[in-house]
Enzyme design. Structure first.
Site, PDB file in Angstrom:
ATOM      1  CG  ASP A 251      -1.931   1.030   1.292  1.00 57.40           C
ATOM      2  OD1 ASP A 251      -2.807   0.997   0.412  1.00 57.40           O
ATOM      3  OD2 ASP A 251      -1.911   1.883   2.209  1.00 57.40           O
ATOM      4  CD  GLU A 313      -2.143   2.189  -3.631  1.00 57.64           C
ATOM      5  OE1 GLU A 313      -3.193   2.784  -3.848  1.00 57.64           O
ATOM      6  OE2 GLU A 313      -1.452   2.424  -2.617  1.00 57.64           O
TER       7      GLU A 313
HETATM    8  C1  NOJ Z   1      -4.397   2.912  -0.898  1.00 57.78           C
HETATM    9  C2  NOJ Z   1      -5.553   2.015  -0.624  1.00 57.78           C
HETATM   10  O1  NOJ Z   1      -5.868   1.297  -1.785  1.00 57.78           O
HETATM   11  C3  NOJ Z   1      -6.663   2.901  -0.146  1.00 57.78           C
HETATM   12  O2  NOJ Z   1      -7.876   2.202  -0.065  1.00 57.78           O
HETATM   13  C4  NOJ Z   1      -6.278   3.498   1.178  1.00 57.78           C
HETATM   14  O3  NOJ Z   1      -7.265   4.413   1.587  1.00 57.78           O
HETATM   15  C5  NOJ Z   1      -4.947   4.236   1.087  1.00 57.78           C
HETATM   16  N1  NOJ Z   1      -3.970   3.512   0.355  1.00 57.78           N
HETATM   17  C6  NOJ Z   1      -4.393   4.512   2.451  1.00 57.78           C
HETATM   18  O4  NOJ Z   1      -3.944   3.326   3.044  1.00 57.78           O
END
Ligand code: NOJ
Length: 588
Positions: A251, A313
């Site tokens: 993440d 991500e």
């Molecule tokens: C990316 C995640 O996909 C999202 O859902 C989240 O709110 C943020 N990162 C913060 O962790």
């Protein structure tokens, strides 16, 4: 057959049809071929499964509710794994299921080594991993290293300790600006809206320091300069690797390191979006120091048997900056959000596919493809918005509504195009049903912190997170045994339920199944893109022996005589005419 035309401008020569882009080549090995030569996909299946895997994202809250409390859970997922085998997925990625106050639907983790009682217990995670492996499905879990929950014991210790203490230094605490420290230390904004800093109260009730949270105040950012933070995450990796997981989706992988001076950033900070390339690099995203962290992690993963993977991500542009995350000693894959954001036009799709393949080829990584996830409007609705419109952050009942019929038609064409591309594809639960966004959800039902934090200016992501329908005539459309779901399901979801689509020719579900079967049989994931045509309205390429054509234009295009159609995203009428917003796979 549409006439062969000039390619839109790219850094490829415009003698198109002569270049093959393969997700596993370096640019120097991009081969010049005679016009008629197309390499067959006869390479053996690679030992590196992830180079061509179709990975299905499960959002645990909304996939299947085993105990009827209205919230999906791990036993519910385990009971539905056969669906994913039937669909033809290779792996699942599970969004967070760890103990959490759920300030951001579990992306606020209070304990990285457990399971929240909402979702089950650790034994349920073990059972899920085992059941998936028995079925040949690999399992990727989410890792949230940029921030913990404010309920994490480390943050509690930081609040209890003095400024400058070792406990505080695990996070990013600073004194405020202004004469009494009443202003935040810098001007950064939270992705969800409002300042990215919150001031704490000292034990004697006085206003104290501020802490940084790029997301919700319940998600304090960790300080990755501290060795103990790094050591802790190496240990968390091992904890889950020892339990058998096949990888981690990381993440906010571009956020862990901040520019040391925490300099002000006067540009708009768009929510969950790549920053424009015409601006300087923002001080909170994509700092070079993040790469050392992933090199350390890669060593840990490589010390385990099998091919365990890291997936970034990272909302990073341009593609070359993103490719840095997947250099050979770092992560294995990165989500290709530039592809997700690309407009539904032939030039835009041609350009993004070409650019993506080139950028990842340069670092010998597979390209990834993704159209939907739990943070964006489902593509069956997004593609029903005017072409070229910036993707809204949520849609409410009083917003302009997408054209659902058009959106689904384009979504089916987009998915069929995506599944023909070499590399790894990510699916988001429900897209195999053609599921639309819930665009008329009552605002009082919303749970995404974006809605409140933005002062009710951005609806946020609840519309794509609604529990999915399995049975059209059951309570909660078969999501669980009770008529409860943590977000309201729109009545139209009955029409998309799996039981209405299974075995039904022409359904979106059967389209996905066919595409995944053919993708596997033809080795498309380890193939190449060999461009035949890219015009204003049509793109055509070969991948192995298969030809793929998408018609974006208003007029039908005719296919060459004698071709064999393998699959099309909508009926052709007559059989050699590809109507607007349709993708077709055929043998010439
Ligand atoms: C990316 C995640 O996909 C999202 O859902 C989240 O709110 C943020 N990162 C913060 O962790």
């Amino acid at each position: 057959m549409p006439a062969t035309g000039r390619l839109p401008s790219t850094n490829l020569p415009d003698t198109h049809g002569e270049y093959v882009l393969n997700s596993q080549q370096t640019p120097s090995s991009i081969t010049e071929l005679p016009q008629t030569s197309v390499p067959p996909n006869d390479q053996p299946e690679p030992a590196q499964w992830w180079r061509e895997a179709v990975i299905y994202q499960i959002y645990p809250r909304s996939f299947a509710d085993g105990n009827g409390d209205g919230i999906g859970d791990l036993p519910g997922i385990t009971a539905r794994l056969d669906h994913l085998v039937e669909l033809g997925a290779d792996a699942i990625w599970l969004s967070p299921f760890y103990p959490s106050p759920q300030a951001d639907a579990g992306y606020d983790v209070a304990d990285y080594r457990g399971v929240d009682p909402l979702f089950g217990q650790l034994a349920d995670a073990d059972a899920l991993i085992g059941a998936a492996h028995t079925r040949g499905l690999r399992v990727i879990v989410d890792l949230v290293p940029n921030h913990t929950s404010a309920a994490h014991p480390w943050f509690g210790a930081a609040l209890a300790a003095a400024p400058g203490s070792a406990e505080r230094q695990r996070y990013i605490f600073r004194d405020g600006r202004g004469t009494t420290g009443e202003e935040p230390p810098n001007d950064w904004q939270s992705v969800f809206g409002g300042p990215a800093w919150t001031r704490v109260t000292t034990p004697d009730g006085q206003p104290g320091q501020w802490y940084l949270h790029l997301f919700d105040p319940g998600q304090p950012d960790l300080n990755w300069d501290r060795p103990e933070v790094r050591a802790e995450f190496l240990d968390i990796l091992r904890f889950w690797l020892d339990r058998g997981v096949d990888g981690f989706r990381v993440d906010v992988a571009h956020g862990l390191i901040k520019q040391a001076d925490l300099a002000d950033w006067s540009y708009p900070q768009e929510p969950l979006s790549g920053e424009g390339t015409d601006r300087p690099r923002p001080p909170m995203w994509d700092q070079d120091g993040v790469h050392d962290i992933y090199r350390d992690w890669r060593e840990v993963l490589d010390s385990y048997p099998g091919e365990r993977i890291l997936v970034a991500e990272a909302w990073v542009q341009p593609a070359e900056r993103l490719a840095a995350y997947v250099r050979p000693d770092e992560m294995h894959q990165a989500f290709n959000f530039e592809y997700l954001e690309a407009a539904w036009t032939a030039p835009a799709q041609y350009a993004v596919i070409t650019r993506s393949l080139e950028a990842t080829s340069a670092v010998d990584a597979p390209t990834t493809w993704v159209l939907s996830n739990h943070d964006v409007i489902r593509h069956a609705s997004r593609l029903g918005l005017p072409v070229g419109q910036t993707r809204p952050n949520g849609i409410g009942a009083d917003d302009p509504q997408p054209d659902g019929t058009l959106g689904l038609r384009r979504a089916r064409a987009a998915s069929l195009l995506m599944l023909a591309l070499p590399g790894s594809a990510y699916l988001y639960q429900g897209e195999e049903l053609g599921l639309p966004e819930h665009t008329t959800m009552p605002d009082e039902a919303r749970q995404d912190p974006t809605w409140e934090r933005s002062g009710h200016t951005r609806r946020g992501r609840d519309g794509c997170r609604v529990p999915i329908p399995w049975e059209s005539n059951a309570p909660s459309y078969g999501f669980g045994p009770a008529d409860r779901s943590w977000l309201p399901q729109p009545a139209v979801y009955a029409e998309y339920a799996l039981d209405l689509q299974r075995g039904v020719a022409g359904s979106t579900y059967e389209l996905y199944r066919t595409a995944l079967r053919l993708r596997r049989e033809h080795g498309l994931g380890r193939g190449s893109v060999y461009w035949l045509t890219s015009q204003d309205d049509v793109i055509t390429f070969r991948n192995g022996e298969l030809t793929v054509l998408t018609n974006f234009g208003p007029e039908a295009v005719s296919l060459p005589a004698g071709v064999t159609i393998l699959v099309s995203s909508a009926p052709l009428d007559p059989e050699d005419h590809v109507p607007t917003d349709v993708t077709v796979w055929y043998h010439a």
